[in-house]
Motif scaffolding. Structure first.
Motif, mmCIF file in Angstrom:
data_model
loop_
_atom_site.group_PDB
_atom_site.id
_atom_site.type_symbol
_atom_site.label_atom_id
_atom_site.label_comp_id
_atom_site.label_asym_id
_atom_site.label_seq_id
_atom_site.Cartn_x
_atom_site.Cartn_y
_atom_site.Cartn_z
ATOM 1 N N SER A 157 1.023 -1.301 -0.045
ATOM 2 C CA SER A 157 -0.053 -0.059 -0.080
ATOM 3 C C SER A 157 0.822 1.229 0.011
ATOM 4 N N ARG A 158 1.881 1.028 0.611
ATOM 5 C CA ARG A 158 2.665 2.245 0.740
ATOM 6 C C ARG A 158 3.583 2.671 -0.456
ATOM 7 N N ARG A 159 3.945 1.663 -1.177
ATOM 8 C CA ARG A 159 4.705 1.771 -2.202
ATOM 9 C C ARG A 159 3.762 2.290 -3.540
ATOM 10 N N LEU A 160 2.344 1.720 -3.276
ATOM 11 C CA LEU A 160 1.484 2.173 -4.340
ATOM 12 C C LEU A 160 1.034 3.608 -4.062
ATOM 13 N N TYR A 161 0.884 4.061 -2.966
ATOM 14 C CA TYR A 161 0.483 5.456 -2.189
ATOM 15 C C TYR A 161 1.693 6.317 -2.925
ATOM 16 N N ASP A 162 2.916 5.888 -2.867
ATOM 17 C CA ASP A 162 4.054 6.742 -3.267
ATOM 18 C C ASP A 162 3.929 6.946 -4.938
ATOM 19 N N PHE A 163 3.485 5.818 -5.575
ATOM 20 C CA PHE A 163 3.355 5.400 -7.054
ATOM 21 C C PHE A 163 2.329 6.620 -7.864
ATOM 22 N N ILE A 164 1.318 6.491 -7.218
ATOM 23 C CA ILE A 164 0.192 7.223 -7.795
ATOM 24 C C ILE A 164 0.522 8.805 -7.576
ATOM 25 N N PRO A 165 0.251 9.818 -8.389
ATOM 26 C CA PRO A 165 0.544 11.059 -8.289
ATOM 27 C C PRO A 165 -0.188 11.895 -7.175
ATOM 28 N N ASN A 166 0.218 12.918 -6.730
ATOM 29 C CA ASN A 166 -0.563 13.666 -5.721
ATOM 30 C C ASN A 166 -1.856 14.133 -6.055
ATOM 31 N N GLN A 167 -2.866 13.946 -5.024
ATOM 32 C CA GLN A 167 -4.419 14.238 -5.472
ATOM 33 C C GLN A 167 -4.897 15.191 -4.235
ATOM 34 N N ASP A 168 -6.031 15.558 -4.440
ATOM 35 C CA ASP A 168 -6.949 16.243 -3.578
ATOM 36 C C ASP A 168 -6.983 15.600 -2.275
ATOM 37 N N LYS A 169 -7.276 16.160 -1.333
ATOM 38 C CA LYS A 169 -7.807 15.011 -0.131
ATOM 39 C C LYS A 169 -9.279 15.002 0.081
ATOM 40 N N LEU A 170 -9.641 13.850 0.107
ATOM 41 C CA LEU A 170 -11.224 13.598 0.431
ATOM 42 C C LEU A 170 -11.327 12.727 1.802
ATOM 43 N N GLU A 171 -12.530 12.942 2.279
ATOM 44 C CA GLU A 171 -12.717 12.312 3.492
ATOM 45 C C GLU A 171 -13.257 10.928 3.520
ATOM 46 N N VAL A 172 -12.517 9.959 4.202
ATOM 47 C CA VAL A 172 -12.771 8.531 4.017
ATOM 48 C C VAL A 172 -13.954 8.405 5.023
ATOM 49 N N THR A 173 -15.098 8.012 4.650
ATOM 50 C CA THR A 173 -16.192 7.747 5.662
ATOM 51 C C THR A 173 -16.321 6.146 6.354
ATOM 52 N N HIS A 174 -15.621 5.477 5.523
ATOM 53 C CA HIS A 174 -15.404 4.193 6.390
ATOM 54 C C HIS A 174 -14.330 3.440 5.734
ATOM 55 N N PHE A 175 -13.421 2.806 6.666
ATOM 56 C CA PHE A 175 -12.148 2.020 6.223
ATOM 57 C C PHE A 175 -12.110 0.830 7.148
ATOM 58 N N GLU A 176 -11.774 -0.284 6.417
ATOM 59 C CA GLU A 176 -11.451 -1.388 7.131
ATOM 60 C C GLU A 176 -10.504 -2.358 6.190
ATOM 61 N N GLU A 177 -9.245 -2.523 7.053
ATOM 62 C CA GLU A 177 -8.248 -3.215 6.381
ATOM 63 C C GLU A 177 -8.110 -4.556 7.160
ATOM 64 N N VAL A 178 -8.431 -5.850 6.289
ATOM 65 C CA VAL A 178 -8.202 -7.255 6.450
ATOM 66 C C VAL A 178 -6.789 -7.765 6.585
ATOM 67 N N THR A 179 -6.371 -8.015 7.765
ATOM 68 C CA THR A 179 -4.823 -8.459 7.873
ATOM 69 C C THR A 179 -4.522 -9.662 6.946
ATOM 70 N N GLY A 180 -3.498 -9.237 5.726
ATOM 71 C CA GLY A 180 -3.052 -10.446 4.723
ATOM 72 C C GLY A 180 -4.086 -10.485 3.548
ATOM 73 N N LYS A 181 -5.107 -9.685 3.680
ATOM 74 C CA LYS A 181 -5.968 -9.561 2.635
ATOM 75 C C LYS A 181 -6.149 -8.676 1.542
ATOM 76 N N GLY A 182 -6.447 -7.378 2.315
ATOM 77 C CA GLY A 182 -6.733 -6.226 1.398
ATOM 78 C C GLY A 182 -7.513 -5.203 2.455
ATOM 79 N N ILE A 183 -8.081 -4.070 1.523
ATOM 80 C CA ILE A 183 -8.868 -2.815 2.024
ATOM 81 C C ILE A 183 -9.982 -2.850 1.530
ATOM 82 N N PHE A 184 -11.212 -2.311 2.417
ATOM 83 C CA PHE A 184 -12.628 -1.999 1.969
ATOM 84 C C PHE A 184 -12.784 -0.556 2.371
#
Length: 790
Positions: A540-567
């Motif tokens: 995630s950190r590598r991909l975050y650095d790879f994608i160009p800078n964008q405007d900030k948006l409010e995340v209303t729900h965030f769930e990270e399942v260890t070893g699987k992914g993010i919803f």
């Protein structure tokens, strides 16, 4: 009038004041009450550790009424959250194993206390309690009732450290003053000057010397008498017994010499002995404090926190660079390193590292959040109230809850030698005295005293802690931060090394990332960038650095399942990132590359493909390690890079892929059942369970503020290629300990041979004793520094 000793505190009890309870003698109602409390709560084991370990409780009615003021209580607390308060109290009376045992079982005396942990060196107890069930005033009064009254000063409750104890310095000053003046007054008799005025005032000078010797004998040496008396009462012989005996023998012998006009006695030697021994003790104390300070300061975790600048730009900074007023960004699973005020609308904080309770607490904007909590869910921002407390983070990391029970062989060796050393020493001293007393009385007393002094095993006892303390410091300089000195010994027992793959043997730095699938528009890239902002996973950190800078948006729900992914839900859109199984999209992956799949609003978009970049020096490191250790690479990723790793790594390296976090733990457990001593090296995120299960767990840190209290050490990612060096250095550290044991024993053998033969004066022995301590400390320091350079 006949006397007994109080069963609780050991003080003498006059028969007419004696209180008998359960056929035991007590000096007062207070001591009897404490015994009753312990007995009723099944805590009478307190008296098994040491005979008469308690103190007479004092009358404290009304003394702690100020603790009814919640503002004062709030200032005293280390941690204050709903349902959990934590306080650290300084208790001067802590002195033995019984004290530790009873203070760590306070929950049996007050059901509101969750747990208590003693720091014996600092004489502090850290108490976690529920404010609904008990109160700080009640806890303080309970401690006072059982004879452990805490030190609380209203004048300095902002800084709870007690005043510095300078007693030892005062004692050294008194001993030095008397020693110097007695030597000066003794010179005429030393040189046998026979002038009239010397002969006329000889008696006066001798009694003046006697008067000058009284303060060192009664005040400066008092600590040795107290320690020796307590040792005798508890039926455990410590090294202070022969020292105290030697001082008393010299004083009595010298007093008899002056009283019967036999000579001027040995008061100069006695004062010199006390002075040099106290000087040695001061040296030891200062060195310990220095090591403790270095350990506390240097053991900061090499983690970076994301700071938000005034222009909204994010930059990683080291935690010790945080200052009041800074604005910090805290991602999912990141440790909150400092106390602060929540800026984001809402946060979910897990304080299980602090309280042991895994239930997350919801916080609103403007609420205070405490250091040691772990952010769960979407990214938050906070404003710093205080700069980071290194000692607090170290204490949190070293919490007994996360300690592994390890064998401490070097301690057992030291304890065993000390246990048998004192009785053997006393036997040798009395035997030598008996031999010489029939030949020459003066020599007999000199031999007796010299033996008691020269054979002091202080240097022997200092060997292990000073060696390991110095090694701990050196490793800290080289960016491996270990939890405690026992980890060094555990390093020497390891025979199997298990490495995680992603984020451990691969680097999180920017590498070639390609996208496969439907082209993403600007809105979709903005959604991805803002969702990834809250994750700490290496990909995630590598991909975050790879994608160009964008405007900030409010995340209303965030769930990270260890070893699987993010919803996540953001700006009325749903976003899913992770493995193909998590997205339930079984794409054709013929090359089995590392991929992060993307789904937006339930529509599969494609995947980002990662070409892993392995850490510099990986092949050379594994080549060196393979000569001495079994090597395993344990990865949650697919086996797409098996062929690459088979070419890079030694042939005997075991490669295991597609492992979930719980499967990694089971794999470590199975290795241990086969008799393997396992060291796990992981990123501390998906590997927390495996790190906890392993004999030694090392977490790799690379600008990620992920805190894993279960690990035994934190290694800066830039030092990854030096793992072999650290393992060899640990083995050499244990070799240094055994060499210094031999050196210390050799010193004692040589010193005793001179003392028994009557060729060693007590004053010379007193000078040699602290010198031996300096020699041992210098030896272990030089050797550990030598091995560090190698």
């Amino acid at each position: 009038m006949s006397t007994e000793n109080c069963f609780h505190c050991g003080n003498e009890v006059v028969k007419r004041d004696e209180i008998i309870f359960e056929e035991k003698s007590f000096c007062c109602v207070g001591c009897r009450t404490v015994y009753e409390i312990f007995s009723q709560n099944d805590l009478s084991c307190y008296y098994d550790f040491e005979k008469s370990p308690g103190a007479t409780p004092l009358d404290i009615k009304g003394k702690y009424d100020f603790l009814n003021d919640e503002k004062i209580v709030s200032k005293l607390l280390d941690f204050e959250e709903q349902g959990t308060h934590i306080v650290s109290l300084y208790i001067p009376h802590i002195h033995c194993s019984s004290c530790i045992w009873i203070l760590e079982n306070l929950q049996k005396l007050d059901k509101g206390i969750v747990s208590s942990q003693v720091n014996f060196h600092e004489k502090k107890v850290r108490i976690i309690y529920g404010p609904e069930e008990t109160h700080l005033k009640k806890i303080v009064e309970l401690l006072s009732t059982i004879g452990y009254e805490p030190y609380i000063s209203l004048e300095n409750y902002e800084n709870k450290k007690p005043t510095i104890d300078r007693t030892l310095i005062y004692k050294i000053g008194v001993a030095f003053f008397s020693f110097g003046n007695i030597m000066l007054l003794s010179f005429p008799e030393y040189f046998e000057v026979g002038e009239f005025w010397i002969e006329q005032y000889k008696g006066f000078f001798r009694w003046l010397i006697f008067a000058l010797a009284l303060p060192p004998f009664f005040y400066s040496a008092s600590g040795y008498y107290v320690s020796a008396w307590k040792s005798i009462k508890s039926k455990m012989l410590n090294i202070d017994i022969p020292i105290a005996l030697g001082i008393v023998v010299m004083f009595v012998r010298s007093t008899i010499d002056i009283f019967f006009d036999y000579g001027q006695g040995f008061f100069d030697s006695m004062c010199g002995l006390i002075f040099f021994m106290l000087l040695g003790k001061l040296f030891q104390q200062k060195t310990y404090n220095f090591l403790s300070f270095e350990r506390d300061y240097k053991s900061y975790f090499p983690i970076a926190v994301t700071k938000v600048n005034s222009d909204g730009q994010e930059e990683p900074i080291q935690i010790y660079d945080i200052v009041k007023g800074d604005r910090l960004l805290i991602r999912n699973q990141e440790l909150i390193p400092v106390d602060g005020i929540l800026i984001s609308p809402e946060a979910s904080i897990d304080y299980s590292f602090v309280t042991g309770e895994a239930i997350a607490i919801t916080k609103k904007s403007g609420d205070k959040i405490f250091a040691g909590g772990k952010q769960i869910g979407k990214v938050i921002e906070m404003e710093v109230l205080h700069s980071v407390s290194q000692s607090y983070l170290t204490q949190l990391w070293s919490n007994d809850v996360f300690q592994k029970r390890v064998e401490q062989k070097y301690k057992n060796v030291t304890d065993t030698i000390s246990r048998y050393f004192t009785p053997a020493l006393l036997l040798l001293a009395f035997a030598s005295f008996g031999f010489w007393v029939f030949k020459e009385v003066v020599t007999a007393f000199n031999v007796f005293t010299a033996i008691l002094i020269v054979a002091c095993p202080c240097a022997l006892a200092l060997t292990a802690p000073f060696t390991l303390g110095n090694v701990l410091r050196i490793m800290g300089y080289k960016k491996l931060y270990l939890k405690n000195t026992t980890v060094i010994e555990q390093f020497t027992k390891v025979d199997t090394l298990v490495f995680d793959k992603t984020g451990t043997i691969t680097t999180n730095k920017k590498t070639a990332i390609t996208y496969e699938g439907t082209e993403l528009d600007l809105l979709e890239l903005k959604l991805l960038k803002n969702v990834l902002r809250g994750s700490n996973h290496p990909l995630s950190r590598r991909l975050y650095d790879f994608i160009p800078n964008q405007d900030k948006l409010e995340v209303t729900h965030f769930e990270e399942v260890t070893g699987k992914g993010i919803f996540a839900e953001i700006d009325n859109h749903s976003v899913k990132l992770g493995s193909s199984q998590f997205l339930q999209h079984m794409s054709e992956n013929t090359h089995k590359k590392t991929k992060v799949h993307v789904e937006i609003d339930a529509v599969y978009k494609g995947s980002y493909v990662f070409n892993n970049q392995y850490r510099e020096g990986l092949e050379k490191l594994f080549e060196n390690l393979a000569k001495k250790y079994n090597l395993v690479v344990l990865s949650g990723d697919n086996d797409g890079e098996r062929k690459i790793l088979e070419k890079m790594l030694p042939q005997a390296t075991i490669l295991v892929f597609n492992q979930k976090p719980e499967q990694k733990l089971e794999y470590i457990e199975n290795l241990q059942k086969q008799g393997k001593n396992v060291m796990m090296i992981g990123d501390g995120l998906n590997d927390a369970g495996a790190l906890a299960q392993s004999n030694v767990g090392i977490s790799i840190s690379e600008n990620v503020n992920v805190f894993s209290p279960a690990c035994d050490g934190i290694l800066d990612a830039s030092q990854f290629s030096k793992i072999d060096y650290f393992l060899r250095f640990s083995k050499n550290a244990m070799k240094t300990i055994y060499m210094s044991f031999g050196l210390s024993l050799l010193y004692n053998v040589v010193g005793l041979s001179y003392a028994v033969s009557g060729n060693l004066l007590p004053i010379v022995a007193a000078i040699i004793m602290p010198l031996s301590t300096v020699t041992i400390v210098s030896f272990v320091t030089l050797m550990s520094n030598f091995y560090a350079r190698r």
